[in-house]
Write an enzyme that holds these catalytic residues in place. Structure first.
Site, PDB file in Angstrom:
ATOM      1  CE  LYS A  51      51.529  52.011  40.289  1.00 53.27           C
ATOM      2  NZ  LYS A  51      51.670  50.993  41.219  1.00 53.27           N
TER       3      LYS A  51
ATOM      4  CE  LYS B 130      42.562  43.527  33.451  1.00 54.00           C
ATOM      5  NZ  LYS B 130      43.159  42.867  34.589  1.00 54.00           N
TER       6      LYS B 130
ATOM      7  CE  LYS C 252      40.665  48.719  41.868  1.00 55.24           C
ATOM      8  NZ  LYS C 252      41.210  47.890  41.336  1.00 55.24           N
TER       9      LYS C 252
HETATM   10  P1  ADP Z   1      41.649  46.171  38.368  1.00 54.45           P
HETATM   11  O1  ADP Z   1      42.080  45.762  37.217  1.00 54.45           O
HETATM   12  O2  ADP Z   1      40.292  46.477  38.617  1.00 54.45           O
HETATM   13  O3  ADP Z   1      42.491  47.501  38.998  1.00 54.45           O
HETATM   14  P2  ADP Z   1      43.292  44.997  40.391  1.00 54.45           P
HETATM   15  O4  ADP Z   1      44.429  45.046  39.517  1.00 54.45           O
HETATM   16  O5  ADP Z   1      43.177  45.646  41.849  1.00 54.45           O
HETATM   17  O6  ADP Z   1      41.753  45.093  39.526  1.00 54.45           O
HETATM   18  O7  ADP Z   1      43.226  43.193  40.501  1.00 54.45           O
HETATM   19  C1  ADP Z   1      43.014  42.400  41.579  1.00 54.45           C
HETATM   20  C2  ADP Z   1      42.867  41.001  41.285  1.00 54.45           C
HETATM   21  O8  ADP Z   1      41.683  40.915  40.452  1.00 54.45           O
HETATM   22  C3  ADP Z   1      43.891  40.439  40.769  1.00 54.45           C
HETATM   23  O9  ADP Z   1      44.234  39.305  41.017  1.00 54.45           O
HETATM   24  C4  ADP Z   1      43.503  40.485  39.068  1.00 54.45           C
HETATM   25  O10 ADP Z   1      44.198  39.546  38.368  1.00 54.45           O
HETATM   26  C5  ADP Z   1      41.943  40.315  39.263  1.00 54.45           C
HETATM   27  N1  ADP Z   1      41.239  40.720  37.900  1.00 54.45           N
HETATM   28  C6  ADP Z   1      41.260  42.103  37.816  1.00 54.45           C
HETATM   29  N2  ADP Z   1      40.243  42.322  36.804  1.00 54.45           N
HETATM   30  C7  ADP Z   1      40.115  41.158  36.187  1.00 54.45           C
HETATM   31  C8  ADP Z   1      39.264  40.526  34.957  1.00 54.45           C
HETATM   32  N3  ADP Z   1      38.661  41.294  34.105  1.00 54.45           N
HETATM   33  N4  ADP Z   1      39.375  39.241  34.954  1.00 54.45           N
HETATM   34  C9  ADP Z   1      39.877  38.449  35.749  1.00 54.45           C
HETATM   35  N5  ADP Z   1      40.717  38.813  36.712  1.00 54.45           N
HETATM   36  C10 ADP Z   1      40.719  40.137  36.925  1.00 54.45           C
END
Ligand code: ADP
Length: 336
Positions: free
Chosen positions: A115, A197, A200
Site C-alpha cells: 500500500k 485470475k 476487478k
Molecule cells: P479482487 O481480486 O477482484 O479485488 P478481492 O480481493 O476483493 O477480489 O477478493 C474477495 C474474495 O474473493 C477473496 O476471498 C478472494 O480470495 C476471492 N477471489 C477473488 N478473485 C478470485 C478468483 N479469480 N478466484 C477465486 N477466488 C477469488
C-alpha cells in the site's frame, strides 16, 4: 443447544461489483458455512477509508455488496450480516489492541508495504494498523474460523499474535482464529484472456461480473482466447484452453464438459461451439443472480432491515466479549 457451534467471521470489502471469482472463491463457501456454523459476515466499510477517504459512493457500494451477497444465497436470517461501522465496540477493542501492537511488526506487513508503494502520499496510521482493526473485527466475536485465501495468511498470523498477547497480559478471553476452507485446494477462477485470475483490478473484458447483462456475458465469453485446436490426440491443453474448460466445469453440466473433453482429445473440437455453449451456461447461471440482486438493491426498506437485524446480532456478541475484555483489563471500576 447441543454442541457449541464454531464461530466464523469474515469481512467483505464494499468495492465494486462481485465477479465470478468472488462467487466461487468466497461467497459460495459462506453460503455453505451458514448451514454449519455461527456466522458473522461483515461489510468492511471502515477498512476502505484507509485507501478511499472519499465516502460519496460508500452507501451505494454497501447496498450493492449486501444485495449481491444475499442474491448469491447468503441468508440474513441465518447469519449476522452487518456493517462494520455499526458496531462501535470494534473501535474500542481496536484501541486496546493498538497498545499491544508494535510499530516494527506492523511496518513489516507485506500488504502495508504494498500500500505504501501504491499510495505514497497517503501513508496514514490507519493503513499501518489495518491488521489491528482486522484482528478486532475477528476476535470481537471470539471467532475460530476465518475463511480467507492465501494472501491473508500473514494477517491471520498477526491476529493470533495480538489475541495471544492480550490473553497473556490480561487473561484468557480470545480463542486463536484459524484460516478455514473446505477441502485443501482453494478455487481459482481464471480470467478469460488466458492469463491470471478474474479480478476487478484486471482486464474488465476478461472478468465476468454477476451484474453483467446477457449480451455482455456472451460478448466476453466469445472473445476468450483460443487457437486452431489440437493436432495430436490427447494433447496437453495450453493454459488458455485449460481455463475455458475450468470455467465450463463451474457452470455447465458434466455431460457437456465430457463432450468437449472428448472432442478435444480426438481433435474434433470446435472452440466456437464450445464458447457458445459456455456463454449460454454462464447466462443461465448469472442472470437469475443479477435480477435478484437488482430487486434487492431497489428495496431500501428491506436493506435497512437487514442491516439493523445484522447489527443487532453482531452487537450482542460484541457486547458479551467487551464485558469480558473490560473485566480482565480491570477497567470496570464500578464493579463491587
Ligand atoms: P479482487 O481480486 O477482484 O479485488 P478481492 O480481493 O476483493 O477480489 O477478493 C474477495 C474474495 O474473493 C477473496 O476471498 C478472494 O480470495 C476471492 N477471489 C477473488 N478473485 C478470485 C478468483 N479469480 N478466484 C477465486 N477466488 C477469488
Amino acid at each position: 443447544m447441543a454442541d457449541k457451534k464454531n464461530i466464523v467471521m469474515s469481512g467483505i470489502r464494499p468495492t465494486g461489483f462481485l465477479h465470478l471469482g468472488n462467487y466461487f472463491g468466497a461467497v459460495k463457501n459462506y453460503v455453505r458455512m451458514q448451514e454449519e456454523f455461527e456466522c458473522y459476515f461483515m461489510v468492511a466499510d471502515l477498512h476502505s477509508l484507509t485507501t478511499h477517504p472519499d465516502t460519496k459512493e460508500l452507501k451505494l457500494n454497501v447496498q450493492r455488496v449486501l444485495s449481491e451477497n444475499i442474491a448469491c444465497g447468503l441468508d440474513p436470517e441465518k447469519v449476522a450480516l452487518y456493517c462494520q461501522s455499526h458496531i462501535y465496540e470494534t473501535s474500542e477493542l481496536y484501541l486496546y489492541l493498538n497498545m499491544l501492537a508494535y510499530k516494527g511488526e506492523l511496518e513489516k506487513t507485506v500488504t502495508f508495504k504494498d500500500k505504501v508503494r501504491q499510495h505514497p502520499d497517503n501513508v496514514n496510521a490507519g493503513l499501518l494498523t489495518y491488521p489491528v482493526l482486522q484482528t478486532a473485527d475477528i476476535i470481537l466475536h471470539r471467532a475460530t474460523f476465518v475463511p480467507v485465501g492465501k494472501d491473508q495468511e500473514q494477517h491471520l498470523e498477526m491476529a493470533r499474535n495480538f489475541a495471544n498477547r492480550f490473553n497473556h497480559r490480561y487473561g484468557e478471553v480470545f480463542p486463536e482464529p484459524q484460516a478455514f476452507n473446505y477441502g485443501s485446494e482453494l478455487v481459482k477462477v481464471p480470467s478469460l484472456d488466458g492469463g491470471g485470475k478474474m479480478s476487478k483490478s484486471e482486464n474488465q473484458m476478461a472478468t465476468l461480473y454477476l451484474s453483467d447483462d446477457d449480451e455482455l456475458i456472451r460478448k466476453k465469453v466469445m472473445k476468450a482466447k483460443t487457437d486452431a485446436g489440437p493436432t495430436e490426440p490427447n494433447s496437453v491443453k495450453p493454459d488458455y484452453i485449460e481455463n475455458i474448460f475450468l470455467l465450463m466445469k463451474l457452470v455447465s453440466s458434466e455431460d457437456v464438459v465430457k463432450k468437449f473433453e472428448d472432442d478435444y482429445n480426438n481433435c474434433s473440437i470446435r472452440y466456437g461451439d464450445m464458447k457458445k455453449q459456455l456463454a449460454e451456461d454462464m447466462v443461465r447461471f448469472i442472470a437469475p443472480v443479477r435480477e435478484k440482486a437488482e430487486a434487492i438493491r431497489n428495496d431500501e426498506k428491506y436493506l435497512k432491515d437487514v442491516m439493523e437485524k445484522g447489527a443487532e446480532k453482531a452487537r450482542k456478541s460484541a457486547r458479551a466479549t467487551m464485558t469480558l475484555v473490560r473485566e480482565v483489563m480491570g477497567l470496570n471500576y464500578f464493579a463491587p
